[in-house]
Each structure stands twice: as C-alpha cells, then as structure tokens.
Design a protein around this motif. Sequence first.
Motif, PDB file in Angstrom:
ATOM      1  N   THR A 195     -58.430 -12.906 -22.949  1.00 43.93           N
ATOM      2  CA  THR A 195     -58.900 -11.534 -23.148  1.00 43.93           C
ATOM      3  C   THR A 195     -58.656 -10.686 -21.912  1.00 43.93           C
ATOM      4  O   THR A 195     -58.222  -9.522 -21.999  1.00 43.93           O
ATOM      5  CB  THR A 195     -60.397 -11.539 -23.491  1.00 43.93           C
ATOM      6  N   LEU A 196     -58.921 -11.282 -20.734  1.00 42.35           N
ATOM      7  CA  LEU A 196     -58.719 -10.553 -19.488  1.00 42.35           C
ATOM      8  C   LEU A 196     -57.235 -10.256 -19.261  1.00 42.35           C
ATOM      9  O   LEU A 196     -56.870  -9.161 -18.807  1.00 42.35           O
ATOM     10  CB  LEU A 196     -59.287 -11.361 -18.318  1.00 42.35           C
ATOM     11  N   ALA A 197     -56.364 -11.201 -19.575  1.00 45.25           N
ATOM     12  CA  ALA A 197     -54.926 -11.003 -19.372  1.00 45.25           C
ATOM     13  C   ALA A 197     -54.388  -9.936 -20.320  1.00 45.25           C
ATOM     14  O   ALA A 197     -53.529  -9.122 -19.934  1.00 45.25           O
ATOM     15  CB  ALA A 197     -54.185 -12.317 -19.571  1.00 45.25           C
ATOM     16  N   GLU A 198     -54.859  -9.920 -21.576  1.00 43.14           N
ATOM     17  CA  GLU A 198     -54.385  -8.927 -22.542  1.00 43.14           C
ATOM     18  C   GLU A 198     -54.780  -7.513 -22.101  1.00 43.14           C
ATOM     19  O   GLU A 198     -54.003  -6.559 -22.292  1.00 43.14           O
ATOM     20  CB  GLU A 198     -54.953  -9.242 -23.921  1.00 43.14           C
ATOM     21  N   LYS A 199     -55.953  -7.373 -21.515  1.00 50.29           N
ATOM     22  CA  LYS A 199     -56.360  -6.051 -21.016  1.00 50.29           C
ATOM     23  C   LYS A 199     -55.621  -5.702 -19.723  1.00 50.29           C
ATOM     24  O   LYS A 199     -55.184  -4.561 -19.531  1.00 50.29           O
ATOM     25  CB  LYS A 199     -57.863  -6.017 -20.772  1.00 50.29           C
ATOM     26  N   ASP A 200     -55.460  -6.682 -18.869  1.00 45.79           N
ATOM     27  CA  ASP A 200     -54.849  -6.401 -17.569  1.00 45.79           C
ATOM     28  C   ASP A 200     -53.377  -6.035 -17.701  1.00 45.79           C
ATOM     29  O   ASP A 200     -52.883  -5.173 -16.972  1.00 45.79           O
ATOM     30  CB  ASP A 200     -54.998  -7.611 -16.638  1.00 45.79           C
ATOM     31  N   VAL A 201     -52.647  -6.660 -18.639  1.00 44.17           N
ATOM     32  CA  VAL A 201     -51.231  -6.334 -18.792  1.00 44.17           C
ATOM     33  C   VAL A 201     -51.067  -4.890 -19.282  1.00 44.17           C
ATOM     34  O   VAL A 201     -50.089  -4.208 -18.920  1.00 44.17           O
ATOM     35  CB  VAL A 201     -50.530  -7.326 -19.738  1.00 44.17           C
ATOM     36  N   SER A 202     -52.011  -4.404 -20.087  1.00 45.83           N
ATOM     37  CA  SER A 202     -51.957  -3.013 -20.534  1.00 45.83           C
ATOM     38  C   SER A 202     -52.149  -2.063 -19.355  1.00 45.83           C
ATOM     39  O   SER A 202     -51.411  -1.075 -19.201  1.00 45.83           O
ATOM     40  CB  SER A 202     -53.033  -2.769 -21.596  1.00 45.83           C
ATOM     41  N   ASP A 203     -53.126  -2.378 -18.498  1.00 47.16           N
ATOM     42  CA  ASP A 203     -53.353  -1.545 -17.310  1.00 47.16           C
ATOM     43  C   ASP A 203     -52.144  -1.592 -16.379  1.00 47.16           C
ATOM     44  O   ASP A 203     -51.751  -0.578 -15.793  1.00 47.16           O
ATOM     45  CB  ASP A 203     -54.605  -2.014 -16.568  1.00 47.16           C
ATOM     46  N   ALA A 204     -51.564  -2.787 -16.231  1.00 46.64           N
ATOM     47  CA  ALA A 204     -50.404  -2.943 -15.341  1.00 46.64           C
ATOM     48  C   ALA A 204     -49.204  -2.146 -15.857  1.00 46.64           C
ATOM     49  O   ALA A 204     -48.471  -1.522 -15.084  1.00 46.64           O
ATOM     50  CB  ALA A 204     -50.042  -4.418 -15.215  1.00 46.64           C
ATOM     51  N   ALA A 205     -48.985  -2.147 -17.176  1.00 45.56           N
ATOM     52  CA  ALA A 205     -47.871  -1.398 -17.757  1.00 45.56           C
ATOM     53  C   ALA A 205     -48.059   0.102 -17.569  1.00 45.56           C
ATOM     54  O   ALA A 205     -47.110   0.834 -17.247  1.00 45.56           O
ATOM     55  CB  ALA A 205     -47.739  -1.741 -19.241  1.00 45.56           C
TER      56      ALA A 205
END
Length: 317
Positions: A195-205
């Motif tokens: 869950t944390l990775a799915e949210k973080d990749v959106s912020d990173a993009a």
Amino acid sequence: MSSPSAPPPGWYPDPRDPSVERWWDGAAWTQVRRQPVPVPVQVPGPVPMPVAPVVQKPGGGGRGKVVAVVAVGIALVAAIAVGAVVVLEDDDGSTGSTADNGPTEQATSASPATGSAAPAPPSPSEDASRVTDQLNGITLPVIDGWQKAENVADEDVLLTTPGTYICPYDDGLCRHGTVATHTVTNVAAGTSPRTLAEKDVSDAADRAYDTNAVGQRPFGGMTSHKVVASRQVAVAGRAGYLVRWQVTTAEGPGGYVQSVVFPSSVGSEAPVAVRLTLDAVDASPPLTDFDTIVKGIRPVGAEGGDGGVGSSVGPTP
C-alpha cells in the motif's frame, strides 16, 4: 651543578653521517649539510713531557694546591666537552628547522635518516562505490552510468546519471535518471509495504514528471501512466514491495518511475522508500539498472552479500 650550555651555532659533524657537516643553530640541528671544509695542516710544536704530580708535604709551600687546581680545571674542561657532544647527539631528533640566521648553503647529499618525522599515512578515502543514507541506515551501490549526486536541489537524491540537459518544457535543467531515499511518515498501524509503495510511486511520478518541488513543469505535465511491475521484494534483508510505472508526458519521451518500500533495520524500523526515475531515451542507462541498484542496497556496516533480491523474503503484511 648546572648542566653545560649548548654549543654555539656552527658546522659540526653530522651525528647521522659523519662524512658531512651539518649546521647546528645553537638549539637544534637544521636540515642544511655540506661537505667538510679542508682544514690547513699545521706542524705540531714540541710535545711537552708529562710532569709527575708533586705531593705537597706538610708545612710546605702552595705548589700542591696549584697542581690540584690545575687538575680540577682540566677535568672540568673535559666534562664540558663531553657534555657538548651529548647535547649534539640528544638534540638530533629535534624540530630540524633552519634557523633564521642559519647558513644559506644547500645540502650536497641527502642522508638516509635525517631525523625528520615520517609523513603521516593518508587518511582512508570515502568509498566511491557506495553512497550512504545514514538516517535510514542503508547504503546504495554506485554502478556504471550513475554517480553520487552533485548540485541537486532535492537533498533526498543520492544518485544521478552524469550530466544534464535542457528540460523540454519549463526552463531548467533535467537529468536522465535519479535515485532518492526518504522515510515514509504518517503511516497508520498495519499499513502494508504494498500500500505504501503504490502511494509513494504516484507521489514520485508527480514530482519527477508533472510538477516539481519549485512549481515547474519540466515536461509539460504527466498525461497518463501504466503499471509495468508490482511485486514483493527483499531489500537489505527486509521484506518490501516494488511498484514501477511507465509514464507519458505532454512534452518529451516520458519515462519510468519506481518506488520500493521496506522497513528500516535501525531505530523504530520506520518504512523507507527508495524512488528511482529514468527517462525513456537512448541516452539513459538500461532499465535493468533499477533492479541492480535495489539488489545492491545493504544495511550500513554490512559486509559482503547483496541483501536484496534473491534473499529470503518473509511474509509481507
């Protein structure tokens, strides 16, 4: 009785190499040497015959006292001479700096041991093959085609590709690839790495290809994305999760963004996110570098082993 005074400044036989003379500045040896200057040979005069000591009889004159005084004087002179030699030898390990009023002659030969201190060994240089995130207790490999971050505005960025290019939309300089790390905050109890990775990749993009930290849109904004990888992964021996996006931008070729989240091995074991970005152009390193970098992440102080992909992965919440 006080110790004899040091010899006056002058040329004396070098205690380390008697074949040359060395300048004594009155307090310490200097580094200036010369070949001995020839001394004119003098024809010795008549050698006086030794005189037998005269014993003073009781009631006699003062001759015995005179002889005794002369003997004491000779002994004192000899003691001073010996003391001067000792001072010269003992002070050989002193500073060795040339006195202000010392001689200007240069050394004619270097002695194998001049009494000067040996140079200190060089301090160990920083490991050029790894970069450290001390806060989160991890190190990352610096692989071919990447370098330690220099002159970047985002302090979380640890690695970049070499060189820059003019961004295709807003004014500024862009890089083909970056790797950044940060601690994931405000995490609710029981939240999974996925869950944390799915949210973080959106912020990173958004940060890399849409609107950056200073409000610029280097690529005119991100228009779409698709998930090209989503899987469990071990990082530094910890169970984590990886999500990778391919993004399309209004200007430029777009690129790839990946976020890997795993618990730190230090402190409260807060989640750590590693963000990787790479432009989809021929000038960029291969996309497989993402896996190589993640596989090479290690805990600070770890020796040997990659501790990444291929390590045993425990259950992921």
